[in-house]
Design a protein around this motif. Structure first.
Motif, PDB file in Angstrom:
ATOM      1  N   GLU A  71      49.125  38.321  31.546  1.00 45.31           N
ATOM      2  CA  GLU A  71      48.330  39.122  32.537  1.00 45.31           C
ATOM      3  C   GLU A  71      47.051  38.342  32.435  1.00 45.31           C
ATOM      4  O   GLU A  71      46.025  39.197  32.298  1.00 45.31           O
ATOM      5  CB  GLU A  71      48.837  40.357  32.333  1.00 45.31           C
ATOM      6  CG  GLU A  71      50.332  40.733  33.386  1.00 45.31           C
ATOM      7  CD  GLU A  71      50.415  40.414  34.663  1.00 45.31           C
ATOM      8  OE1 GLU A  71      51.583  39.987  34.891  1.00 45.31           O
ATOM      9  OE2 GLU A  71      49.015  40.967  34.850  1.00 45.31           O
ATOM     10  N   GLU A  72      47.477  36.965  31.875  1.00 46.68           N
ATOM     11  CA  GLU A  72      45.340  37.017  31.161  1.00 46.68           C
ATOM     12  C   GLU A  72      45.077  35.445  32.488  1.00 46.68           C
ATOM     13  O   GLU A  72      46.189  34.900  33.009  1.00 46.68           O
ATOM     14  CB  GLU A  72      45.480  35.968  30.100  1.00 46.68           C
ATOM     15  CG  GLU A  72      44.379  35.421  29.624  1.00 46.68           C
ATOM     16  CD  GLU A  72      44.272  34.748  27.936  1.00 46.68           C
ATOM     17  OE1 GLU A  72      44.529  36.553  27.118  1.00 46.68           O
ATOM     18  OE2 GLU A  72      44.464  34.093  28.210  1.00 46.68           O
ATOM     19  N   PHE A  73      44.256  36.074  32.664  1.00 46.44           N
ATOM     20  CA  PHE A  73      42.922  35.302  34.335  1.00 46.44           C
ATOM     21  C   PHE A  73      42.125  33.968  33.941  1.00 46.44           C
ATOM     22  O   PHE A  73      41.480  34.527  32.315  1.00 46.44           O
ATOM     23  CB  PHE A  73      43.022  35.803  35.406  1.00 46.44           C
ATOM     24  CG  PHE A  73      44.249  36.448  35.891  1.00 46.44           C
ATOM     25  CD1 PHE A  73      44.756  35.573  36.409  1.00 46.44           C
ATOM     26  CD2 PHE A  73      45.309  37.648  35.403  1.00 46.44           C
ATOM     27  CE1 PHE A  73      46.496  36.199  37.220  1.00 46.44           C
ATOM     28  CE2 PHE A  73      46.118  38.201  36.467  1.00 46.44           C
ATOM     29  CZ  PHE A  73      46.200  37.371  37.049  1.00 46.44           C
ATOM     30  N   VAL A  74      41.959  32.807  34.660  1.00 44.66           N
ATOM     31  CA  VAL A  74      40.325  32.027  34.251  1.00 44.66           C
ATOM     32  C   VAL A  74      39.482  32.735  35.376  1.00 44.66           C
ATOM     33  O   VAL A  74      39.678  32.840  36.773  1.00 44.66           O
ATOM     34  CB  VAL A  74      41.235  31.016  34.277  1.00 44.66           C
ATOM     35  CG1 VAL A  74      39.689  30.486  34.072  1.00 44.66           C
ATOM     36  CG2 VAL A  74      41.571  30.522  33.218  1.00 44.66           C
ATOM     37  N   PRO A 112      45.441  45.193  32.238  1.00 48.68           N
ATOM     38  CA  PRO A 112      46.764  45.893  31.432  1.00 48.68           C
ATOM     39  C   PRO A 112      47.726  45.399  32.293  1.00 48.68           C
ATOM     40  O   PRO A 112      48.015  45.229  33.404  1.00 48.68           O
ATOM     41  CB  PRO A 112      45.589  46.478  31.482  1.00 48.68           C
ATOM     42  CG  PRO A 112      45.121  47.190  32.551  1.00 48.68           C
ATOM     43  CD  PRO A 112      44.418  45.727  32.320  1.00 48.68           C
ATOM     44  N   SER A 113      48.940  46.042  31.600  1.00 42.47           N
ATOM     45  CA  SER A 113      50.266  45.695  32.333  1.00 42.47           C
ATOM     46  C   SER A 113      49.845  47.290  33.254  1.00 42.47           C
ATOM     47  O   SER A 113      50.308  48.270  33.004  1.00 42.47           O
ATOM     48  CB  SER A 113      51.677  46.451  31.395  1.00 42.47           C
ATOM     49  OG  SER A 113      53.133  46.762  32.463  1.00 42.47           O
ATOM     50  N   VAL A 114      49.770  46.857  34.798  1.00 50.10           N
ATOM     51  CA  VAL A 114      49.588  47.284  35.935  1.00 50.10           C
ATOM     52  C   VAL A 114      50.970  46.863  37.173  1.00 50.10           C
ATOM     53  O   VAL A 114      51.067  46.079  37.048  1.00 50.10           O
ATOM     54  CB  VAL A 114      48.501  47.527  35.959  1.00 50.10           C
ATOM     55  CG1 VAL A 114      47.138  47.869  35.180  1.00 50.10           C
ATOM     56  CG2 VAL A 114      47.495  46.058  36.678  1.00 50.10           C
ATOM     57  N   SER A 115      50.880  47.222  38.237  1.00 52.73           N
ATOM     58  CA  SER A 115      51.204  46.503  39.117  1.00 52.73           C
ATOM     59  C   SER A 115      51.112  45.653  39.864  1.00 52.73           C
ATOM     60  O   SER A 115      49.720  45.453  39.691  1.00 52.73           O
ATOM     61  CB  SER A 115      51.466  47.860  40.741  1.00 52.73           C
ATOM     62  OG  SER A 115      49.976  48.665  41.071  1.00 52.73           O
ATOM     63  N   GLU A 116      51.565  44.901  40.540  1.00 52.78           N
ATOM     64  CA  GLU A 116      50.787  44.469  41.566  1.00 52.78           C
ATOM     65  C   GLU A 116      49.964  44.164  42.431  1.00 52.78           C
ATOM     66  O   GLU A 116      49.260  43.511  42.400  1.00 52.78           O
ATOM     67  CB  GLU A 116      52.096  43.134  42.506  1.00 52.78           C
ATOM     68  CG  GLU A 116      51.435  41.782  42.957  1.00 52.78           C
ATOM     69  CD  GLU A 116      52.672  41.033  43.623  1.00 52.78           C
ATOM     70  OE1 GLU A 116      52.736  40.669  44.868  1.00 52.78           O
ATOM     71  OE2 GLU A 116      54.132  41.546  43.192  1.00 52.78           O
ATOM     72  N   ARG A 117      50.174  45.377  42.783  1.00 50.12           N
ATOM     73  CA  ARG A 117      48.861  45.871  44.120  1.00 50.12           C
ATOM     74  C   ARG A 117      47.562  46.170  43.651  1.00 50.12           C
ATOM     75  O   ARG A 117      46.477  45.989  43.571  1.00 50.12           O
ATOM     76  CB  ARG A 117      49.331  46.825  44.827  1.00 50.12           C
ATOM     77  CG  ARG A 117      48.284  47.679  45.345  1.00 50.12           C
ATOM     78  CD  ARG A 117      48.519  49.034  46.189  1.00 50.12           C
ATOM     79  NE  ARG A 117      48.911  50.143  45.363  1.00 50.12           N
ATOM     80  CZ  ARG A 117      47.988  51.052  45.149  1.00 50.12           C
ATOM     81  NH1 ARG A 117      46.831  50.436  45.361  1.00 50.12           N
ATOM     82  NH2 ARG A 117      48.741  52.010  44.640  1.00 50.12           N
ATOM     83  N   VAL A 118      47.605  46.776  42.490  1.00 45.73           N
ATOM     84  CA  VAL A 118      46.902  46.595  41.255  1.00 45.73           C
ATOM     85  C   VAL A 118      45.994  45.175  40.308  1.00 45.73           C
ATOM     86  O   VAL A 118      44.794  45.973  40.510  1.00 45.73           O
ATOM     87  CB  VAL A 118      47.005  48.221  39.782  1.00 45.73           C
ATOM     88  CG1 VAL A 118      45.483  48.463  39.404  1.00 45.73           C
ATOM     89  CG2 VAL A 118      47.068  49.451  40.709  1.00 45.73           C
ATOM     90  N   ARG A 119      46.857  44.691  40.301  1.00 45.82           N
ATOM     91  CA  ARG A 119      46.097  43.521  39.723  1.00 45.82           C
ATOM     92  C   ARG A 119      45.584  42.709  41.225  1.00 45.82           C
ATOM     93  O   ARG A 119      44.447  42.365  40.598  1.00 45.82           O
ATOM     94  CB  ARG A 119      47.417  42.497  39.067  1.00 45.82           C
ATOM     95  CG  ARG A 119      47.187  41.576  38.648  1.00 45.82           C
ATOM     96  CD  ARG A 119      48.259  40.993  38.340  1.00 45.82           C
ATOM     97  NE  ARG A 119      49.067  39.969  39.775  1.00 45.82           N
ATOM     98  CZ  ARG A 119      49.705  39.918  39.840  1.00 45.82           C
ATOM     99  NH1 ARG A 119      50.833  38.972  38.881  1.00 45.82           N
ATOM    100  NH2 ARG A 119      50.560  39.180  41.362  1.00 45.82           N
ATOM    101  N   ASP A 120      45.918  42.900  42.073  1.00 45.24           N
ATOM    102  CA  ASP A 120      46.083  41.690  42.663  1.00 45.24           C
ATOM    103  C   ASP A 120      44.142  43.066  43.344  1.00 45.24           C
ATOM    104  O   ASP A 120      43.416  42.006  43.039  1.00 45.24           O
ATOM    105  CB  ASP A 120      46.587  41.882  43.976  1.00 45.24           C
ATOM    106  CG  ASP A 120      47.850  41.033  44.213  1.00 45.24           C
ATOM    107  OD1 ASP A 120      47.928  40.663  42.770  1.00 45.24           O
ATOM    108  OD2 ASP A 120      48.806  40.792  44.389  1.00 45.24           O
ATOM    109  N   GLY A 121      44.485  43.615  43.408  1.00 40.12           N
ATOM    110  CA  GLY A 121      43.008  44.870  43.842  1.00 40.12           C
ATOM    111  C   GLY A 121      42.010  43.952  42.668  1.00 40.12           C
ATOM    112  O   GLY A 121      41.153  44.367  43.433  1.00 40.12           O
TER     113      GLY A 121
END
Length: 423
Positions: A52-55, A94-103
């Motif tokens: 879950e790491e992004f640039v 952090p480890s979250v749902s795909e919806r929360v991550r995308d938001g």
């Protein structure tokens, strides 16, 4: 300076426009180096992979990337690393749902100073002197090194960098080439050596490009240019986007004239493109492996317009494993190449990863003979002096790289062959 990006005729790139983001892909947590390099982060690089790491890429107008990153992300998002020169930061969710991550990613991408968000994805490795094993080699002979060496074996004033796995810098065929200490972008600590004997890729690539020639030991490298090494790939041949980008930046800042990148991914990344553009602006020509997936498209970063994309030969034909396509610039031997491996040993390995350092070494020879060439002039000179093998242009590009012609032919301003200068 024209922006480096996917070539116009290559459909494998995925556009990352301003305020857009891509999700998916694993990533290494990145620590960093402090000081004038422009890299800043926690002291250790975390274990691979961290999924879950992004640039996050920032506008060139941002003067403090680290501060801008902290301001742009929600409280629950950790800023792991920043690179002021390339203009990006890595953030860990952090480890979250795909919806929360995308938001959360959409919110970050909507910030005025953010230009893109993309995964911190994993790229992968693509694989008559008196040297005692020279008779078992074929690549130097195939590309005309023996004639080129009559003029130059390579100048120590020309530096070839290998951004790869760790390199055994005290190998008998490499210890004379490595001056400045290498840099490590994987794990903790400064040691850029291989972690184990089976971490062979980087040492093999280094030996092809810049192993000692005519030293009575082992194999002959294509050139005797100086060698810079950056460990950006793990022992398993994979490395995160951020580690690789930092390795390219380090090599450019260290004064590399040629940077070999024998790794790739099928997808375009803005951060990788920015690193290649930065290296070019610092005066380095990048040489990249096309990839080993038997594909009709070339991996990135080789597919970027101003990176020399190299397909592999098996004899005078394209190797069965080699990627080909419109982005191919030249071809070089890549099958069963004999070169250095840890510890003080030699082995045969095949791949476009092996073909690329043949071209990087020839680039070093050409620049030694013609030191006034700019990176793009050097690129055009390599293409103009390549040997046409009679294959389709999408398979061979301009043809097989030719060390003798690249050294002995005077560069022409329009990229056409000039007059021979020696030989």
């Amino acid at each position: 300076m024209k922006r480096i990006g996917p070539r116009d005729d290559d459909e494998s790139g995925i556009a990352c426009d301003r305020r857009t983001f891509l999700v998916g892909g694993g990533a290494l947590a990145l620590g960093g180096l402090l000081g004038s390099s422009g890299l800043g982060a926690p002291s250790d690089r975390g274990p691979w992979p961290e999924t879950e790491e992004f640039v996050v890429g920032f506008s060139p107008t941002v003067s403090d990337v680290a501060a801008a990153a902290h301001a742009a992300v929600p409280d629950a998002v950790d800023v792991r690393h920043s690179n002021e020169m390339i203009g990006y930061a890595t953030v860990s969710l952090p480890s979250v749902s795909e919806r929360v991550r995308d938001g959360a990613l959409e919110a970050i991408a909507a910030t005025d100073v953010v230009e893109y968000v993309e995964p911190n994805a994993s790229l992968h490795a693509s694989v008559v002197p008196n040297d005692s094993e020279y008779g078992r080699q074929s690549a130097p002979q195939q590309v005309g090194c023996e004639t080129a060496w009559e003029t130059t074996v390579g100048s120590e004033d020309v530096s070839v960098a290998v951004v790869d796995q760790g390199v055994q810098s005290d190998h008998p065929d490499l210890e004379g080439a490595t001056g400045e200490a290498g840099a490590n972008f994987v794990g903790s600590g400064d040691d850029s050596s291989p972690a184990a004997a089976d971490e062979r890729h980087g040492t093999h690539v280094a030996g092809i490009a810049a192993g000692a020639t005519d030293n009575g030991v082992g194999t002959a490298g294509i050139s005797d240019c100086s060698l810079l090494t950056a460990r950006a790939l793990e022992g398993n041949g994979q490395g995160s986007l951020s580690n690789i980008v930092d390795g390219i930046q380090w090599a450019a800042d260290a004064g590399a004239d040629v940077i070999n990148v024998s790794f790739g991914a099928p997808q375009h990344y803005e951060t990788l493109s920015s690193a290649c553009e930065y290296a070019l602006e610092q005066g380095a020509l990048l040489v990249g492996a096309a990839g080993n997936e038997e594909s009709e498209t070339v991996d990135f970063p080789a597919a970027y317009e101003d990176v020399v994309a190299v397909a592999a030969l098996d004899g005078d034909g394209i190797a069965s494993y080699s990627n080909v396509g419109q982005a191919i610039d030249v071809v070089a031997p890549g099958t069963d190449l004999l070169s250095t491996v840890p510890w003080d040993d030699y082995a045969r390995i095949s791949g476009t990863s092996m073909a690329a350092p043949v071209v990087a070494g020839v680039a070093g020879l050409a620049l030694s003979a013609h030191p006034d060439l700019s990176p793009l002039e050097l690129r055009e000179h390599l293409l103009a002096t390549a040997t046409d093998l009679g294959l389709d242009e999408t398979r061979q590009g301009a043809g097989r790289v030719d060390a003798a012609a690249a050294v002995e032919t005077a560069p022409s301003p329009d990229g056409a062959n000039g007059d021979a200068t020696g030989g």
